[in-house]
Scaffold this motif. Structure first.
Motif, PDB file in Angstrom:
ATOM      1  N   SER A 208       0.841  -1.204   0.000  1.00 14.50           N
ATOM      2  CA  SER A 208       0.000   0.000   0.000  1.00 14.50           C
ATOM      3  C   SER A 208       0.869   1.244   0.000  1.00 14.50           C
ATOM      4  O   SER A 208       2.086   1.180  -0.211  1.00 14.50           O
ATOM      5  CB  SER A 208      -0.915  -0.009   1.220  1.00 14.50           C
ATOM      6  N   ALA A 209       0.230   2.372   0.257  1.00 16.28           N
ATOM      7  CA  ALA A 209       0.968   3.635   0.323  1.00 16.28           C
ATOM      8  C   ALA A 209       1.898   3.676   1.522  1.00 16.28           C
ATOM      9  O   ALA A 209       2.911   4.385   1.516  1.00 16.28           O
ATOM     10  CB  ALA A 209      -0.012   4.805   0.377  1.00 16.28           C
ATOM     11  N   ASN A 210       1.558   2.922   2.557  1.00 17.52           N
ATOM     12  CA  ASN A 210       2.422   2.874   3.736  1.00 17.52           C
ATOM     13  C   ASN A 210       3.736   2.190   3.412  1.00 17.52           C
ATOM     14  O   ASN A 210       3.785   1.262   2.594  1.00 17.52           O
ATOM     15  CB  ASN A 210       1.734   2.111   4.875  1.00 17.52           C
ATOM     16  N   ASP A 211       4.790   2.642   4.060  1.00 20.04           N
ATOM     17  CA  ASP A 211       6.093   2.025   3.862  1.00 20.04           C
ATOM     18  C   ASP A 211       6.155   0.683   4.578  1.00 20.04           C
ATOM     19  O   ASP A 211       6.618  -0.306   4.023  1.00 20.04           O
ATOM     20  CB  ASP A 211       7.188   2.963   4.364  1.00 20.04           C
ATOM     21  N   HIS A 212       5.674   0.634   5.841  1.00 24.14           N
ATOM     22  CA  HIS A 212       5.722  -0.602   6.629  1.00 24.14           C
ATOM     23  C   HIS A 212       4.573  -1.520   6.243  1.00 24.14           C
ATOM     24  O   HIS A 212       3.441  -1.066   6.049  1.00 24.14           O
ATOM     25  CB  HIS A 212       5.665  -0.281   8.116  1.00 24.14           C
ATOM     26  N   LEU A 213       4.857  -2.813   6.151  1.00 29.74           N
ATOM     27  CA  LEU A 213       3.818  -3.770   5.771  1.00 29.74           C
ATOM     28  C   LEU A 213       2.733  -3.869   6.828  1.00 29.74           C
ATOM     29  O   LEU A 213       1.543  -3.953   6.505  1.00 29.74           O
ATOM     30  CB  LEU A 213       4.438  -5.153   5.542  1.00 29.74           C
ATOM     31  N   PHE A 214       3.132  -3.899   8.080  1.00 35.77           N
ATOM     32  CA  PHE A 214       2.178  -4.036   9.183  1.00 35.77           C
ATOM     33  C   PHE A 214       2.383  -2.849  10.125  1.00 35.77           C
ATOM     34  O   PHE A 214       2.990  -2.978  11.194  1.00 35.77           O
ATOM     35  CB  PHE A 214       2.383  -5.369   9.901  1.00 35.77           C
ATOM     36  N   SER A 215       1.887  -1.717   9.702  1.00 37.90           N
ATOM     37  CA  SER A 215       2.151  -0.471  10.426  1.00 37.90           C
ATOM     38  C   SER A 215       1.181  -0.270  11.583  1.00 37.90           C
ATOM     39  O   SER A 215       0.152  -0.962  11.693  1.00 37.90           O
ATOM     40  CB  SER A 215       2.060   0.716   9.467  1.00 37.90           C
ATOM     41  N   ALA A 216       1.517   0.686  12.433  1.00 43.05           N
ATOM     42  CA  ALA A 216       0.634   1.073  13.530  1.00 43.05           C
ATOM     43  C   ALA A 216      -0.646   1.670  12.953  1.00 43.05           C
ATOM     44  O   ALA A 216      -0.711   2.045  11.781  1.00 43.05           O
ATOM     45  CB  ALA A 216       1.346   2.069  14.432  1.00 43.05           C
ATOM     46  N   ALA A 217      -1.660   1.786  13.780  1.00 40.53           N
ATOM     47  CA  ALA A 217      -2.972   2.222  13.310  1.00 40.53           C
ATOM     48  C   ALA A 217      -2.953   3.617  12.712  1.00 40.53           C
ATOM     49  O   ALA A 217      -3.573   3.875  11.685  1.00 40.53           O
ATOM     50  CB  ALA A 217      -3.975   2.156  14.462  1.00 40.53           C
ATOM     51  N   SER A 218      -2.234   4.547  13.337  1.00 44.36           N
ATOM     52  CA  SER A 218      -2.281   5.944  12.900  1.00 44.36           C
ATOM     53  C   SER A 218      -0.965   6.466  12.334  1.00 44.36           C
ATOM     54  O   SER A 218      -0.923   7.557  11.779  1.00 44.36           O
ATOM     55  CB  SER A 218      -2.711   6.834  14.069  1.00 44.36           C
ATOM     56  N   LEU A 219       0.120   5.707  12.478  1.00 45.38           N
ATOM     57  CA  LEU A 219       1.433   6.154  12.008  1.00 45.38           C
ATOM     58  C   LEU A 219       2.077   5.084  11.135  1.00 45.38           C
ATOM     59  O   LEU A 219       1.871   3.883  11.352  1.00 45.38           O
ATOM     60  CB  LEU A 219       2.344   6.466  13.198  1.00 45.38           C
ATOM     61  N   ASP A 220       2.854   5.521  10.159  1.00 47.98           N
ATOM     62  CA  ASP A 220       3.573   4.594   9.296  1.00 47.98           C
ATOM     63  C   ASP A 220       4.871   4.186   9.982  1.00 47.98           C
ATOM     64  O   ASP A 220       5.966   4.611   9.612  1.00 47.98           O
ATOM     65  CB  ASP A 220       3.847   5.236   7.936  1.00 47.98           C
ATOM     66  N   GLN A 221       4.727   3.350  11.014  1.00 49.25           N
ATOM     67  CA  GLN A 221       5.854   2.850  11.775  1.00 49.25           C
ATOM     68  C   GLN A 221       5.466   1.487  12.342  1.00 49.25           C
ATOM     69  O   GLN A 221       4.287   1.134  12.350  1.00 49.25           O
ATOM     70  CB  GLN A 221       6.222   3.815  12.913  1.00 49.25           C
ATOM     71  N   PRO A 222       6.440   0.705  12.795  1.00 48.73           N
ATOM     72  CA  PRO A 222       6.102  -0.627  13.310  1.00 48.73           C
ATOM     73  C   PRO A 222       5.141  -0.553  14.490  1.00 48.73           C
ATOM     74  O   PRO A 222       5.204   0.370  15.301  1.00 48.73           O
ATOM     75  CB  PRO A 222       7.469  -1.185  13.752  1.00 48.73           C
ATOM     76  N   ARG A 223       4.249  -1.525  14.567  1.00 50.23           N
ATOM     77  CA  ARG A 223       3.363  -1.622  15.721  1.00 50.23           C
ATOM     78  C   ARG A 223       4.178  -1.926  16.974  1.00 50.23           C
ATOM     79  O   ARG A 223       5.263  -2.501  16.901  1.00 50.23           O
ATOM     80  CB  ARG A 223       2.337  -2.742  15.512  1.00 50.23           C
ATOM     81  N   MET A 224       3.623  -1.588  18.109  1.00 52.37           N
ATOM     82  CA  MET A 224       4.265  -1.939  19.368  1.00 52.37           C
ATOM     83  C   MET A 224       4.185  -3.455  19.558  1.00 52.37           C
ATOM     84  O   MET A 224       3.237  -4.106  19.110  1.00 52.37           O
ATOM     85  CB  MET A 224       3.587  -1.224  20.537  1.00 52.37           C
TER      86      MET A 224
END
Length: 321
Positions: A208-224
């Motif tokens: 998708s447009a996000n860089d991370h495959l499994f990003s956090a809900a509101s930010l394009d960064q790894p989930r906790m």
């Protein structure tokens, strides 16, 4: 002497080890183990001239009586061996002393209980999931053999569909207080992992447009990490997998498939794909001891292949007619 080596929390663990290039997180782990098991014990204040093998053995016996695990005791021994080796050899603070901690023979920690899935069971679990992202989430663990930290940090730039590879050059680093940041994979070893067509077909729909495959809900960064495990438990339940299955069991399963079902894959290729060392100069089977102890498990399907291959060899050896 330990504080001189490790530094303290107040100065950011900036002691001799830091000056020599040891990472702050590695130092903090040693610091925690020392504080928890050595500093508060009588042993932490014992004069150097009283340190001998009997004293070291008594200390480890005390840890065992306190119901510390074999792995914990072994880890503490490693810290103490390192400290004394540095005092004796590296910095020559007490060059005439012998290291008593390395002389004590401790029980080898038990190999952890683990689950090894067959390829058939793994693919059935993936296909049972309805959400393409869930399929990709589980598929990336099972079909690429990634570590949890590598899986969490995965970005679309790391996936090369044209060459059929995944560039594993980043991982999530976990701090002691839950802080997460991006760094290099375990051992600072980057690698290129093979991506089979089935895995590629699972990953394509979630780009998708996000860089991370499994990003956090509101930010394009790894989930906790806590949220990742929440996703993991839900997927395991929906896929009908054993509730005690862990992400690292997927890595174990993946390695076992290569080892037992793919005889044409060389040992060095498998270890490079998995991100293990292949430079063990004094081992005929470079790195094999790592895999046999930590990654090899019984797989019934592999036994079927062995049985059929053995029968083929036996039949071929019988006289014709």
């Amino acid at each position: 002497w330990f504080d001189d080596l490790a530094g303290t929390k107040a100065n950011g663990f900036h002691g001799r080890w830091a000056e020599d290039g040891m990472k702050a997180q590695t130092i903090s782990v040693k610091f925690s183990r020392y504080n928890a098991h050595v500093r508060t014990a009588y042993f932490g204040w014992l004069p150097l001239q009283h340190l001998d093998v009997d004293a070291a053995r008594a200390f480890f016996r005390m840890m065992n009586e306190a119901v510390r695990s074999k792995a914990t005791i072994k880890d503490v021994q490693g810290v103490l061996v390192k400290v004394m080796n540095d005092a004796i050899d590296t910095y020559e603070k007490v060059p005439n002393l012998r290291n008593p901690f390395s002389k004590v023979k401790l029980e080898t920690p038990d190999v952890r209980e683990a689950i090894a899935l067959s390829p058939k069971d793994a693919m059935a679990a993936i296909r049972k999931l309805k959400d393409p992202e869930d399929q990709a989430f589980l598929g990336l663990f099972l079909l690429a053999g990634l570590r949890l930290s590598e899986h969490m940090a995965m970005t679309k730039e790391q996936i090369d569909f044209d060459r059929g590879v995944i560039v594993v050059d980043r991982a999530v680093k976990f701090g002691r207080t839950g802080h997460q940041e991006i760094g290099l994979p375990k051992g600072d070893k980057t690698r290129v992992a093979a991506m089979c067509p089935t895995l590629a077909s699972l990953l394509r729909p979630i780009i998708s447009a996000n860089d991370h495959l499994f990003s956090a809900a509101s930010l394009d960064q790894p989930r906790m990490k806590k949220l990742v495990y929440g996703t993991w438990r839900r997927i395991v339940k929906e896929a009908g997998l054993p509730a005690e299955l862990e992400p690292r069991d997927c890595r174990l399963s993946h390695n076992s498939w290569l080892e037992k079902f793919c005889p044409k894959v060389s040992l060095s290729t498998r270890l490079e794909h998995m991100g293990h060392s292949v430079n063990r100069s004094n081992s005929e089977h470079k790195g094999l001891t790592v895999n046999v102890r930590n990654y090899t498990r019984f797989l019934s399907g592999a036994q079927d292949i062995l049985r059929k291959e053995l029968e083929r060899v036996v039949r071929a050896a019988e006289p014709k007619g």
